[in-house]
Design an enzyme around this catalytic site. Structure first.
Site, PDB file in Angstrom:
ATOM      1  N   LYS A  36       0.829  -1.207   0.000  1.00 47.10           N
ATOM      2  CA  LYS A  36       0.000   0.000   0.000  1.00 47.10           C
ATOM      3  C   LYS A  36       0.865   1.260   0.000  1.00 47.10           C
ATOM      4  O   LYS A  36       0.593   2.202  -0.722  1.00 47.10           O
ATOM      5  CB  LYS A  36      -0.909   0.045   1.231  1.00 47.10           C
ATOM      6  CG  LYS A  36      -2.008  -0.968   1.258  1.00 47.10           C
ATOM      7  CD  LYS A  36      -3.076  -0.595   2.281  1.00 47.10           C
ATOM      8  CE  LYS A  36      -2.543  -0.344   3.677  1.00 47.10           C
ATOM      9  NZ  LYS A  36      -2.120  -1.578   4.380  1.00 47.10           N
ATOM     10  N   ARG A 111     -10.246   1.375   8.396  1.00 46.21           N
ATOM     11  CA  ARG A 111      -9.844   0.037   8.817  1.00 46.21           C
ATOM     12  C   ARG A 111     -10.984  -0.675   9.540  1.00 46.21           C
ATOM     13  O   ARG A 111     -10.867  -1.851   9.862  1.00 46.21           O
ATOM     14  CB  ARG A 111      -8.657   0.135   9.782  1.00 46.21           C
ATOM     15  CG  ARG A 111      -7.285   0.222   9.087  1.00 46.21           C
ATOM     16  CD  ARG A 111      -6.431  -0.834   9.597  1.00 46.21           C
ATOM     17  NE  ARG A 111      -5.004  -0.812   9.774  1.00 46.21           N
ATOM     18  CZ  ARG A 111      -4.073   0.032   9.465  1.00 46.21           C
ATOM     19  NH1 ARG A 111      -4.351   1.162   8.918  1.00 46.21           N
ATOM     20  NH2 ARG A 111      -2.814  -0.216   9.710  1.00 46.21           N
ATOM     21  N   ARG A 157      11.226  -6.085   5.374  1.00 42.09           N
ATOM     22  CA  ARG A 157      11.104  -4.651   5.118  1.00 42.09           C
ATOM     23  C   ARG A 157      12.081  -3.830   5.954  1.00 42.09           C
ATOM     24  O   ARG A 157      12.248  -4.032   7.146  1.00 42.09           O
ATOM     25  CB  ARG A 157       9.667  -4.207   5.401  1.00 42.09           C
ATOM     26  CG  ARG A 157       9.408  -2.763   5.051  1.00 42.09           C
ATOM     27  CD  ARG A 157       7.967  -2.505   4.701  1.00 42.09           C
ATOM     28  NE  ARG A 157       7.054  -2.637   5.827  1.00 42.09           N
ATOM     29  CZ  ARG A 157       5.735  -2.511   5.717  1.00 42.09           C
ATOM     30  NH1 ARG A 157       5.195  -2.254   4.555  1.00 42.09           N
ATOM     31  NH2 ARG A 157       4.975  -2.650   6.778  1.00 42.09           N
ATOM     32  N   ARG A 190      10.931  -0.902  11.198  1.00 41.14           N
ATOM     33  CA  ARG A 190       9.913  -0.157  11.932  1.00 41.14           C
ATOM     34  C   ARG A 190       9.475  -0.968  13.152  1.00 41.14           C
ATOM     35  O   ARG A 190       9.366  -2.181  13.086  1.00 41.14           O
ATOM     36  CB  ARG A 190       8.703   0.041  11.019  1.00 41.14           C
ATOM     37  CG  ARG A 190       8.411   1.482  10.705  1.00 41.14           C
ATOM     38  CD  ARG A 190       7.423   1.608   9.590  1.00 41.14           C
ATOM     39  NE  ARG A 190       6.210   0.829   9.842  1.00 41.14           N
ATOM     40  CZ  ARG A 190       5.205   0.726   8.975  1.00 41.14           C
ATOM     41  NH1 ARG A 190       5.289   1.352   7.812  1.00 41.14           N
ATOM     42  NH2 ARG A 190       4.145   0.026   9.249  1.00 41.14           N
ATOM     43  N   ARG A 201      -0.820  -7.872  13.807  1.00 39.64           N
ATOM     44  CA  ARG A 201      -1.318  -6.914  12.803  1.00 39.64           C
ATOM     45  C   ARG A 201      -2.075  -7.628  11.691  1.00 39.64           C
ATOM     46  O   ARG A 201      -3.107  -7.141  11.221  1.00 39.64           O
ATOM     47  CB  ARG A 201      -0.157  -6.099  12.218  1.00 39.64           C
ATOM     48  CG  ARG A 201       0.403  -5.079  13.201  1.00 39.64           C
ATOM     49  CD  ARG A 201       1.648  -4.405  12.656  1.00 39.64           C
ATOM     50  NE  ARG A 201       1.361  -3.527  11.549  1.00 39.64           N
ATOM     51  CZ  ARG A 201       2.263  -3.220  10.607  1.00 39.64           C
ATOM     52  NH1 ARG A 201       3.467  -3.739  10.635  1.00 39.64           N
ATOM     53  NH2 ARG A 201       1.947  -2.394   9.641  1.00 39.64           N
TER      54      ARG A 201
END
Ligand code: AMP
Ligand code: ZN
Length: 258
Positions: A36, A111, A157, A190, A201
């Protein structure tokens, strides 16, 4: 550049025309790791409309230790959702900024079903009934990726704390390990990309955000894009959908360039 490539493929109109178009609201749905963030940046560059990422806005509040940031930091660290009313307030504030006049990409919002319903009435009231836009219906794009592939993507990531560039040690590594190509900064993981938080998540996404996709699907507004293709191909598919569905200005109103 990738965006130019996409434009060539689509045979899209010139950049100057794109700049003037009113696109309206674009909602990007997809689990963490679906791309995204990357795709939002590309849409932003293509249409010159801002990316509104509630995750980024919330993290900025946490970084600055505003009262809101202090209130939400533990929730974010646990990978849970911030209460609807707090997120909706931030979104309302952001969408009222002048740079959102021709449209915006919502990344990470809505969300929950409550947020989706709130967004509908907000858009209708602020952009349609005021005569700004010909339509207020969001273009809702869902990027879909297989669960196991998502895990691999998220654990790989790395982001640059200086310029925000996103890398992946598996699929899009920097030239030098753990170092940003653009500015030489050491890349970071992160906080909410750490192993223990990721499953929470993804589960939260399954549990709470799927109904949002179903909500838009029932209204005939959901477009699903296969996220398991090259980044360029995903972009091309998304831009094609947006080009075909952009909301335009209300008749009698001029499109504003910037
Ligand atoms: P993201 O960067 O979009 O994955 O968001 C990071 C974190 O911010 C999430 O795990 C949530 O804790 C919080 N967050 C972001 N967007 C929302 C939202 N629309 N509703 C509730 N919480 C959110
Ligand atoms: Zn950098």
């Amino acid at each position: 550049m990738a965006v130019t490539l996409v434009q060539e493929r689509l045979g899209a109109s010139s950049m100057a025309e794109q700049v003037l178009r009113t696109i309206g609201p674009v909602v990007l749905l997809g689990p963490p790791g679906a791309g995204k963030g990357t795709q939002s940046k590309r849409i932003t560059e293509h249409y010159h409309i801002p990316q509104v990422s509630t995750g980024d806005l919330l993290r900025e509040h946490v970084r600055q230790q505003t009262p809101l940031g202090i209130e939400v930091q533990a929730i974010i660290a646990r990978g849970e959702l911030v209460p609807d009313h707090l997120v909706c307030d931030i979104v309302a504030w952001r969408l009222r900024q002048p740079d959102a006049d021709r449209g915006f990409i919502l990344d990470g919002f809505p969300r929950t079903q409550k947020q989706a319903a709130w967004l509908d009435s907000f858009l209708k009231f602020e952009f349609f009934e005021t005569g700004k836009w010909a339509s207020w219906l969001p273009i809702v794009i869902r990027i879909q990726v297989d669960y196991n592939k998502l895990l691999l993507r998220i654990t790989g990531r790395r982001t640059c704390p200086t310029c925000g560039a996103i890398y992946n040690v598996h699929s899009n590594p920097p030239l030098v390990d753990e170092i940003c190509d653009k500015d030489g900064t050491k890349l970071v993981i992160r906080d909410d990309d750490r192993d223990e938080v990721i499953r929470e998540r993804l589960d939260t996404y399954e549990r709470q955000t799927k109904p949002v996709a179903e909500y838009y699907d029932k209204l005939g507004r959901l477009v699903t894009i296969n996220g398991d293709q090259s980044v360029d191909d995903v972009s091309a598919a998304i831009l094609k959908e947006i080009d075909g569905r952009a909301c335009g200005v209300a008749s009698g109103t001029e499109a504003k360039g910037n």
